[in-house]
Enzyme design. Sequence first.
Site, PDB file in Angstrom:
ATOM      1  N   LYS A  55       0.686  -1.248   0.179  1.00 57.74           N
ATOM      2  CA  LYS A  55      -0.050  -0.064   0.037  1.00 57.74           C
ATOM      3  C   LYS A  55       0.805   1.429   0.001  1.00 57.74           C
ATOM      4  O   LYS A  55       0.522   2.195  -0.532  1.00 57.74           O
ATOM      5  CB  LYS A  55      -0.974  -0.001   1.078  1.00 57.74           C
ATOM      6  CG  LYS A  55      -0.435   0.160   2.586  1.00 57.74           C
ATOM      7  CD  LYS A  55      -0.109   1.119   3.176  1.00 57.74           C
ATOM      8  CE  LYS A  55       0.854   1.110   4.328  1.00 57.74           C
ATOM      9  NZ  LYS A  55       1.089   2.546   5.166  1.00 57.74           N
ATOM     10  N   THR A  93      -3.750   5.640   3.498  1.00 57.08           N
ATOM     11  CA  THR A  93      -2.403   5.962   2.960  1.00 57.08           C
ATOM     12  C   THR A  93      -2.390   6.649   1.763  1.00 57.08           C
ATOM     13  O   THR A  93      -1.832   7.845   1.413  1.00 57.08           O
ATOM     14  CB  THR A  93      -1.324   4.775   3.054  1.00 57.08           C
ATOM     15  OG1 THR A  93      -1.352   4.183   4.362  1.00 57.08           O
ATOM     16  CG2 THR A  93      -0.015   5.262   2.884  1.00 57.08           C
TER      17      THR A  93
END
Length: 342
Positions: free
Chosen positions: A192, A258
Amino acid sequence: MKLAVLGAGAWGTALAMAAAPRHDTLLWARSAAQVADMAQERCNVRYLPGLPLPAELHLSDDFDAALAHANGGLLVLATPMAALRDMLQRLQAFDHFQWPLPVLWLCKGFEASSGMLAHEIAGETLGRQGAFGILSGPSFALEVARGQPTALVVAANSETLAQQAVTVFHGDALRVYRSDDIVGVEVGGAVKNVLAIAVGILDGMAPQPGAWALSPGLNARAALITRGLAEITRLGLAMGARVDTFMGLSGLGDLVLTATGDLSRNRRVGLRLASGQPLVQVLAELGHVAEGVLSAAQVLARAQQLGVDMPITQAVVGVLDGSSTPAEALARLMARDARAEI
């Protein structure tokens, strides 16, 4: 419970702050000067300015004392991925623990030199001697330090260790869920970061004459996040993870946070690259580790070894190494052949 957190960056400090009011918690920093500053100011001025440390939190730069403090309790490694192997080797040489050694790490990434995930490094350095795992999930250190609601997941090779982590960190502002899929939790947390760079690049791109008259937009962001989650899942399954892990906190949850949150260092890297700043300048001004930059090439290499197609990750690697501009990378992604979604 006795707890030692090794590493006084933002995330290590935030978790130590969360645990200290209820558990006997020591926060260790490598730098004696940083410890002295924190002791005097009762605040981590460099990483979490303006947020007072709990009065109960102990501070130390004595490594052996920190390990001794955790003996019979829980040890948390809050170091970057690049420092994990060295830290685990130091732990293995410390012979005053009650074994098996209960240790959790917080880092998310692939080791740059070997391409290994954290549990693979631990298996190589600690072998069967330790109970170990990862505490992960969608979490900005600043919000945890402020006491804002957050949910995390702990994945460990020991149910006892997982329950220890729940005992220490689960509270009014923190929810901690358990998982036995260490591979899946680590893959989600590592990849991620790379995809957050991609979304930052996309969001920061200006209109391109001759290609599109407007910036890429929110439709493109949603598509990139969704297809990025597909990449995480494909790599994770090839490495032995379970598909449902990627629908949880360490997959979808951590990716969305994120990729879209303004506190994300990896997203900020992407935004600055899109504005034309060279990577060296971006990292110098960032002042913190952006694990996606360090892991991107290794994620792609691991995927290629396993025959996993990861076009977004490949595009990020191209922008990071300077072989592609953001506009060229997006154009290549948009020019890919149509295919079934699943």
